[in-house]
Scaffold this active site. Structure first.
Site, PDB file in Angstrom:
ATOM      1  N   THR A 180      -9.973   0.849  -8.558  1.00  0.00           N
ATOM      2  CA  THR A 180      -9.455  -0.313  -7.832  1.00  0.00           C
ATOM      3  C   THR A 180      -9.710  -1.569  -8.668  1.00  0.00           C
ATOM      4  O   THR A 180     -10.648  -1.616  -9.456  1.00  0.00           O
ATOM      5  CB  THR A 180     -10.097  -0.469  -6.435  1.00  0.00           C
ATOM      6  N   ARG A 231       0.845  -1.193   0.000  1.00  0.00           N
ATOM      7  CA  ARG A 231       0.000   0.000   0.000  1.00  0.00           C
ATOM      8  C   ARG A 231       0.885   1.249   0.000  1.00  0.00           C
ATOM      9  O   ARG A 231       2.021   1.221   0.487  1.00  0.00           O
ATOM     10  CB  ARG A 231      -0.830  -0.056   1.274  1.00  0.00           C
TER      11      ARG A 231
HETATM   12  O1  DON Z   1      -8.066   1.248  -0.060  1.00  0.00           O
HETATM   13  C1  DON Z   1      -9.246   1.535  -0.116  1.00  0.00           C
HETATM   14  O2  DON Z   1     -10.082   1.114   0.653  1.00  0.00           O
HETATM   15  C2  DON Z   1      -9.714   2.435  -1.240  1.00  0.00           C
HETATM   16  N1  DON Z   1      -8.645   3.306  -1.649  1.00  0.00           N
HETATM   17  C3  DON Z   1     -10.200   1.581  -2.366  1.00  0.00           C
HETATM   18  C4  DON Z   1     -10.772   2.416  -3.481  1.00  0.00           C
HETATM   19  C5  DON Z   1     -11.739   1.685  -4.309  1.00  0.00           C
HETATM   20  O3  DON Z   1     -11.995   0.541  -4.123  1.00  0.00           O
HETATM   21  C6  DON Z   1     -12.415   2.480  -5.362  1.00  0.00           C
HETATM   22  N2  DON Z   1     -13.368   1.613  -6.044  1.00  0.00           N
HETATM   23  N3  DON Z   1     -14.421   1.768  -6.441  1.00  0.00           N
END
Ligand code: DON
Length: 621
Positions: free
Chosen positions: A422, A133
């Site tokens: 994502t 991450r």
């Molecule tokens: O890490 C996370 O929880 C978010 N940055 C994920 C973003 C995400 O899944 C966007 N999708 N629709």
């Protein structure tokens, strides 16, 4: 780029329960029958194996014997399968697939972002997880997104100040060093080809681009990449059917194929740092050099659905700094004793929603980067704690968010044991190694900027921090001190790459999804559908979803939810909003060799599916 020394996952001794006896009887006719019965009884109090899917559909998974890849773009799945067929390990295929997604879906995930992966090692039968991450830049401060009056700015969402230090390249390379069987350059190659020769853009790509167009066009480097006239006076964005070639990104990937350290120490690093410096970004050379992916213990728990043919599963998912694993296990544990399969469909959903509220209330208070704050993971997933919380659930009434608070810290202390953005991909290889990988640039096209000269779309992951107590992020999630910004800290995530085994540590299910705050509830619903309601993965993924995240105090239901259930949930006091859809899940299930189909024994095989909400592909061989 270095990595911390890997810790062995803290696997508890497995309790063997069913050994080699036959455990799965699921002929197609039975599934069809159950679905139809279920929907007929959907709002009936009569105990039944119930379902929220419409009787019209019974999606079927893709089946294969040897290996399989599921990903959000067909060309990415094909890239992964090509690597598997060349003799690659699941991790080789996962890396090739992830890098292909970086080229194909710059709006969802990429080398300018970060993520998490779980890996099941068929030799050791262990599951390990890697945190790659993004981290906050060294110059980040807790109040960096508040103006002089303490009012939140939009800097955490767009532009150079939104960018956290990317981890994708470091993470994928670290995983490759541990498990890869094919040369690194070979697994990078499909992505290079896709960037260099281009691909036809589809409607999903075009919609995403148009949605973020104004931000992208205001950044000259992004404008040069995403508009056909490049830097010209009247930019024309790429449109449906256009061939999209990314020469800068291809060159970057070629450098990374030779030396992945280039991202953190070399020419790519220098270009990113120069772009940051020229545009008021915080990230420096020191940030890139100090980036480390971290092997972490996944959070695992036993789950025993109450079924006629009971079977216990071991569910492992990502631990903090993702909140996914903790809250997935919380929800499963809260629901376990309810004998869901014999509740009415409305009651199933009601109990699930109440479990969601409890989990997300705890998320807002307790969850953050475990290297900065003490996250009481063991306590939060403990039966002792969840038994107490379960007792608060009222079977015939929706509790308001105000009634559902995070756990009293004193109570926890007393328990001592204790979309589009994502992208998720799942891989299982011929030896039954598996990878569950979710990665992201956060919001569509991340921060909406490209590091000039690299073709890399940079993330806006800083927005996943709690900007200030009670200030919601892009997904309406609120948080507190535990998820406050600090230098080098990792923003809290909801990504939930998950691997399920049986209690003999045989691989059973690989699953995950994008969807921001809805990721955890999407994964829990897929698991319930597959493990409790015995649906195949295609049906489990296609089923209509609901979501409650405690705050805002509102239940979201996808448009195709059974109206009878919607009515009944309203009668229980749920304040709800219907419409839309979310998630883009994929999963691969291993149908074990010791299952039976009639009297015919068979070797194990794979069933996989991608989400009908997306345009992904399941490919096996
Ligand atoms: O890490 C996370 O929880 C978010 N940055 C994920 C973003 C995400 O899944 C966007 N999708 N629709």
């Amino acid at each position: 780029m270095t990595s911390s020394s890997p810790d062995r996952p803290n696997l508890k001794p497995l309790r063997a329960t069913f050994g080699a006896i036959a455990i799965r009887v699921r002929p197609l006719v039975l599934r069809l029958g159950l679905t139809m019965i279920a929907s007929a009884l959907a709002s009936s109090p009569v105990p039944a194996i119930a379902s929220v899917t419409s009787p019209a559909s019974d999606p079927q998974p893709v089946r294969a014997n040897t290996g399989m890849v599921t990903a959000a773009h067909p060309l990415a799945s094909q890239a992964g399968v090509r690597i598997l067929q060349a003799g690659g390990h699941a991790i080789d295929a996962a890396i090739a697939t992830a890098l292909a997604i970086s080229v194909l879906e710059p709006y969802s995930a990429g080398i300018g972002g970060g993520g998490f992966l779980l890996i099941y090692d068929a030799d050791t039968r262990e599951i390990r997880s890697l945190d790659f991450r993004e981290r906050a830049p060294i110059a980040a401060t807790s109040e960096m997104y508040l103006d002089a009056d303490g009012v939140p700015t939009t800097d955490s969402r767009s532009g150079h100040r939104a960018v956290a230090v990317p981890g994708t390249v470091a993470g994928l390379y670290e995983a490759h060093q541990r498990y890869g069987q094919l040369p690194w350059a070979e697994v990078v190659q499909p992505a290079i080809e896709l960037a260099a020769t281009g691909f036809e853009v589809g409607d999903r790509w075009v919609q995403s681009l148009n949605w973020r167009a104004s931000t992208l066009l205001s950044n000259p480097a992004a404008r040069a990449v995403f508009s056909r006239e490049g830097t010209g006076e009247t930019p024309q964005l790429y449109g449906l059917g256009d061939r999209f070639i990314q020469s800068d990104l291809a060159a970057t990937l070629r450098r990374l194929a030779v030396d992945p350290e280039d991202f953190y120490h070399g020419q790519t690093a220098a270009a990113i740092v120069a772009d940051m410096a020229a545009n008021g970004g915080l990230m420096t050379q020191a940030d890139l050099e100090q980036y480390e992916p971290i092997w972490r213990d996944p959070v695992c728990g036993l789950f025993q659905p109450q079924r006629a043919n009971p079977e216990q599963f071991r569910v492992c998912a990502m631990a903090p700094p993702s909140s996914g694993g903790v809250h997935l296990l919380q929800m499963l544990t809260l629901l376990e004793p309810f004998d869901l399969a014999h509740q009415s469909a409305t009651q199933q959903q009601h109990l699930l929603i109440e479990a969601m509220k409890i989990a997300y209330a705890d998320r807002a208070y307790y969850l953050g980067d475990p290297d900065f704050v003490a996250v009481p993971v063991a306590e939060l997933v403990s039966s002792a704690y969840l038994d107490r919380r379960r007792a608060d659930i009222e079977p015939d009434r929706a509790r308001s968010a105000a009634e559902v608070q995070a756990a009293d810290p004193a109570l926890l202390r007393r328990i001592t044991m204790e979309s589009r953005d994502t992208s998720h991909l799942s891989v299982v290889d011929g030896n039954r190694n598996a990878v569950s990988l979710t990665f992201t640039v956060n919001g569509g096209f991340g921060a909406g900027i490209v590091a000039a000269g690299t073709g890399i779309v940079l993330n806006n992951e800083m927005d996943d921090f709690s900007i200030a107590p009670g200030v919601p992020n892009l997904y309406g999630l609120i948080g507190g001190a535990a998820n406050a910004i600090a230098a080098r800290k990792t923003p809290l995530s909801s990504m939930t790459p998950t691997i399920v085994t049986d209690t003999d540590a045989n691989l059973r299910l690989v699953v995950g999804s994008p969807g921001g705050s809805t990721i955890i509830t999407t994964v829990v619903q897929i698991l319930l559908n597959a493990l409790v309601y015995d649906q195949n993965v295609a049906t489990a993924i296609a089923a209509p979803r609901l979501h409650h995240q405690w705050q805002p105090d509102s239940l979201r239901l996808e448009a195709n939810f059974d109206p009878a259930i919607v009515r009944d949930l309203q009668a229980l006091g749920h304040s709800l909003v219907t419409g839309g859809q979310w998630g883009n899940a994929s999963a691969i299930e291993v149908i074990p060799a010791n299952a039976t189909q009639g009297s015919e024994p068979f070797t194990d095989y794979l069933e996989g599916a991608t989400d009908p909400r997306g345009q992904g592909l399941t490919q096996g061989f």
